[in-house]
Design a protein around this motif. Sequence first.
Motif, PDB file in Angstrom:
ATOM      1  N   TYR A 181       0.825  -1.212   0.000  1.00 35.41           N
ATOM      2  CA  TYR A 181       0.000   0.000   0.000  1.00 35.41           C
ATOM      3  C   TYR A 181       0.858   1.261   0.000  1.00 35.41           C
ATOM      4  CZ  TYR A 181      -3.909  -3.129   1.125  1.00 35.41           C
ATOM      5  OH  TYR A 181      -4.848  -4.128   1.101  1.00 35.41           O
ATOM      6  N   LEU A 182       1.966   1.224   0.713  1.00 36.00           N
ATOM      7  CA  LEU A 182       2.876   2.372   0.697  1.00 36.00           C
ATOM      8  C   LEU A 182       3.440   2.594  -0.704  1.00 36.00           C
ATOM      9  CD1 LEU A 182       4.732   1.725   4.065  1.00 36.00           C
ATOM     10  CD2 LEU A 182       3.494   3.821   3.495  1.00 36.00           C
ATOM     11  N   GLU A 183       3.821   1.508  -1.350  1.00 39.76           N
ATOM     12  CA  GLU A 183       4.373   1.632  -2.701  1.00 39.76           C
ATOM     13  C   GLU A 183       3.326   2.148  -3.684  1.00 39.76           C
ATOM     14  OE1 GLU A 183       6.077  -2.174  -3.541  1.00 39.76           O
ATOM     15  OE2 GLU A 183       7.960  -1.707  -2.497  1.00 39.76           O
ATOM     16  N   GLU A 184       2.070   1.760  -3.495  1.00 40.35           N
ATOM     17  CA  GLU A 184       1.002   2.281  -4.355  1.00 40.35           C
ATOM     18  C   GLU A 184       0.919   3.800  -4.255  1.00 40.35           C
ATOM     19  OE1 GLU A 184      -2.018  -1.615  -4.124  1.00 40.35           O
ATOM     20  OE2 GLU A 184      -2.573   0.294  -3.166  1.00 40.35           O
ATOM     21  N   GLU A 185       1.003   4.307  -3.038  1.00 38.41           N
ATOM     22  CA  GLU A 185       0.872   5.761  -2.873  1.00 38.41           C
ATOM     23  C   GLU A 185       2.142   6.500  -3.285  1.00 38.41           C
ATOM     24  OE1 GLU A 185      -2.004   6.791  -2.731  1.00 38.41           O
ATOM     25  OE2 GLU A 185      -2.798   4.809  -2.243  1.00 38.41           O
ATOM     26  N   LEU A 186       3.287   5.878  -3.094  1.00 41.51           N
ATOM     27  CA  LEU A 186       4.516   6.493  -3.604  1.00 41.51           C
ATOM     28  C   LEU A 186       4.481   6.546  -5.136  1.00 41.51           C
ATOM     29  CD1 LEU A 186       7.163   4.890  -1.208  1.00 41.51           C
ATOM     30  CD2 LEU A 186       6.458   7.292  -1.278  1.00 41.51           C
ATOM     31  N   ASP A 187       3.941   5.497  -5.744  1.00 36.89           N
ATOM     32  CA  ASP A 187       3.781   5.501  -7.212  1.00 36.89           C
ATOM     33  C   ASP A 187       2.803   6.586  -7.649  1.00 36.89           C
ATOM     34  OD1 ASP A 187       5.554   3.463  -7.625  1.00 36.89           O
ATOM     35  OD2 ASP A 187       4.054   1.877  -7.805  1.00 36.89           O
ATOM     36  N   ASN A 188       1.701   6.726  -6.920  1.00 35.84           N
ATOM     37  CA  ASN A 188       0.735   7.785  -7.258  1.00 35.84           C
ATOM     38  C   ASN A 188       1.383   9.153  -7.161  1.00 35.84           C
ATOM     39  OD1 ASN A 188      -1.440   6.160  -7.850  1.00 35.84           O
ATOM     40  ND2 ASN A 188      -2.309   6.222  -5.798  1.00 35.84           N
ATOM     41  N   TRP A 189       2.173   9.361  -6.122  1.00 38.23           N
ATOM     42  CA  TRP A 189       2.861  10.643  -5.936  1.00 38.23           C
ATOM     43  C   TRP A 189       3.814  10.880  -7.119  1.00 38.23           C
ATOM     44  CZ3 TRP A 189       6.902  11.570  -1.469  1.00 38.23           C
ATOM     45  CH2 TRP A 189       7.257  12.905  -1.430  1.00 38.23           C
ATOM     46  N   ALA A 190       4.497   9.815  -7.527  1.00 39.35           N
ATOM     47  CA  ALA A 190       5.461   9.950  -8.623  1.00 39.35           C
ATOM     48  C   ALA A 190       4.791  10.175  -9.978  1.00 39.35           C
ATOM     49  CB  ALA A 190       6.328   8.688  -8.691  1.00 39.35           C
ATOM     50  N   LYS A 191       3.647   9.505 -10.209  1.00 41.08           N
ATOM     51  CA  LYS A 191       3.052   9.478 -11.551  1.00 41.08           C
ATOM     52  C   LYS A 191       1.923  10.486 -11.755  1.00 41.08           C
ATOM     53  CE  LYS A 191       4.239   4.599 -12.168  1.00 41.08           C
ATOM     54  NZ  LYS A 191       3.729   3.204 -12.229  1.00 41.08           N
ATOM     55  N   ILE A 192       1.085  10.662 -10.710  1.00 44.70           N
ATOM     56  CA  ILE A 192      -0.051  11.572 -10.914  1.00 44.70           C
ATOM     57  C   ILE A 192      -0.017  12.768  -9.974  1.00 44.70           C
ATOM     58  CG2 ILE A 192      -1.525   9.731 -11.818  1.00 44.70           C
ATOM     59  CD1 ILE A 192      -2.971   9.647  -9.137  1.00 44.70           C
ATOM     60  N   ALA A 193       0.928  12.744  -9.023  1.00 44.03           N
ATOM     61  CA  ALA A 193       1.184  13.893  -8.146  1.00 44.03           C
ATOM     62  C   ALA A 193      -0.100  14.458  -7.536  1.00 44.03           C
ATOM     63  CB  ALA A 193       1.973  14.944  -8.914  1.00 44.03           C
ATOM     64  N   ILE A 194      -0.413  15.717  -7.812  1.00 35.91           N
ATOM     65  CA  ILE A 194      -1.511  16.413  -7.147  1.00 35.91           C
ATOM     66  C   ILE A 194      -2.845  15.687  -7.298  1.00 35.91           C
ATOM     67  CG2 ILE A 194      -1.997  17.864  -9.148  1.00 35.91           C
ATOM     68  CD1 ILE A 194      -2.189  18.935  -5.427  1.00 35.91           C
ATOM     69  N   HIS A 195      -3.015  14.935  -8.362  1.00 38.29           N
ATOM     70  CA  HIS A 195      -4.286  14.248  -8.600  1.00 38.29           C
ATOM     71  C   HIS A 195      -4.531  13.115  -7.602  1.00 38.29           C
ATOM     72  CE1 HIS A 195      -4.894  16.485 -12.284  1.00 38.29           C
ATOM     73  NE2 HIS A 195      -3.625  16.239 -12.600  1.00 38.29           N
ATOM     74  N   GLY A 196      -3.483  12.721  -6.877  1.00 42.16           N
ATOM     75  CA  GLY A 196      -3.644  11.688  -5.867  1.00 42.16           C
ATOM     76  C   GLY A 196      -4.565  12.084  -4.732  1.00 42.16           C
ATOM     77  N   HIS A 197      -4.801  13.388  -4.595  1.00 41.60           N
ATOM     78  CA  HIS A 197      -5.715  13.835  -3.542  1.00 41.60           C
ATOM     79  C   HIS A 197      -7.151  13.374  -3.783  1.00 41.60           C
ATOM     80  CE1 HIS A 197      -2.555  16.824  -2.291  1.00 41.60           C
ATOM     81  NE2 HIS A 197      -3.053  16.507  -1.120  1.00 41.60           N
ATOM     82  N   THR A 198      -7.517  13.162  -5.031  1.00 39.83           N
ATOM     83  CA  THR A 198      -8.933  12.894  -5.319  1.00 39.83           C
ATOM     84  C   THR A 198      -9.191  11.610  -6.106  1.00 39.83           C
ATOM     85  OG1 THR A 198      -8.746  14.319  -7.283  1.00 39.83           O
ATOM     86  CG2 THR A 198      -9.578  15.326  -5.246  1.00 39.83           C
ATOM     87  N   VAL A 199      -8.142  10.920  -6.564  1.00 42.16           N
ATOM     88  CA  VAL A 199      -8.358   9.682  -7.328  1.00 42.16           C
ATOM     89  C   VAL A 199      -7.526   8.557  -6.708  1.00 42.16           C
ATOM     90  CG1 VAL A 199      -8.808  10.942  -9.463  1.00 42.16           C
ATOM     91  CG2 VAL A 199      -6.500  10.118  -8.995  1.00 42.16           C
TER      92      VAL A 199
END
Length: 468
Positions: free
Chosen positions: A91-109
């Motif tokens: 789960y941590l890696e999923e969110e680190l990937d989201n931060w790396a790939k979609i950045a700000i959009h991770g707040h809502t998707v």
Amino acid sequence: SAPTPMDDIFDLSPTAAVKRVSSLLGCSPTSEKVADYFDEHDKLRHLRENFLVPKIADLPPTDRSLVDGSQECIYLCGNSLGLQPKNARKYLEEELDNWAKIAIHGHTVGSRPWAWAENNIEDSMANIVGAKSGEVALMNGLTVNLHLLMLSFYKPTPTRHKILLESKAFPSDHYAIESQIRLRGFSPESSMLMLSPRPGEDTLRTEDILDVIEKEGDVIAMVMLPGVQYYTGQLFDMHAITKAGHKKGCFVGFDCAHAVGNADLKLHDWDVDFACWCSYKYLNSGAGGLAGAFIHEKHKDTIKPALLGWWGHDLATRFRMTNVMELQPGVSGFRLSNQPILLVCPLQASLEVFNMASMQSLRRKSVLLTGYLEYLIKEYYTEDPAQPHKAYVRILTPSDPRQRGCQLSLSFSIPIRRVFQELEKRGVACDMREPSVLRIAPVPLYNSFRDVHRFIETLGKALAASSS
């Protein structure tokens, strides 16, 4: 199929269960065969597979000349830090990937949008503490939450200003209470009412707690006790204490750091006013993990936060940024800031394992698991007048399972540091308190009966080595 004679083994008293199994197997009650039998019939044994148990070789104090380093360690320290759930890394890696790939959009998707990720797991948390949805918030750290709650529930007056606590409260609780009293212009010396065990006793008697509340309740503004006492492992009768406090007009709150995920809590049904807890012990969220808070729904429209933050604003209109507070009712209004997503992840991983069982079934196993430890301690380490030089153990924790969680606090007749070091060399992870106490916590979520038996065997070797 027809039930076998052993189907009800987890409903027997621990002593009766041990004797019944040893009779069935034709072996000594202290034989490892008994532990193996308990494990074979443990319907929750598969839960251990969801956690990473350290190998003995990886523990820093291990002496490889004394033990097989490839074995899993004997981990009996879940009362200080729970083991890592296997899904935490994923789960941590999923969110680190989201931060790396979609950045700000991770707040809502994504599977856990950062802007409200903690809301997705609060129902699971509520189930564990016996609360209704909406009575629990995951936020901050334990002592921050305790301060926020006391700012609203501690309402001292010149005639009712005392806080009832135990004399050996966890230091953080003690300091928080001291500072809250000073903040209101009172003196800790006159406003802290401390409970101590009777002379010669280690734990508080419920009747003594209730007696103090009855006699002093008119001057007590707030009762603030632990659910489980961290040092002795005593589980308090939270229902009886809450009822007694309310009868005298006191608010009643509990620090559930050592009770949550350990005891079968019913905070709503017991009518507890407020509670808070950390999540890195029995809830396995990692060091410094996201903490929790509870406020009974009866207070949702009457008890307001003294300190406001953006996250206490109604989620539906939070991002309109009007600076006109639309306060969420109850504990949700006490939120201050968005939660760190990297702390939500490991807690989610752990709560998902809790969802695979019930607190009632975990508690049922826990009573036998800890009772088995108690049985073996008494078999091997009871004081023997015929052997005056033999080290013996006294159990500080109440023997009544209703008055304890999974932890036993063992007081040794000899200084403990050398024994503790010899245990660590042999792959045991537990907790030492000078001068003579070990806190041993077999956690039903991932500990086995074989773990307990291995500990007792290893303790014998450690005692022998420390006296040589």
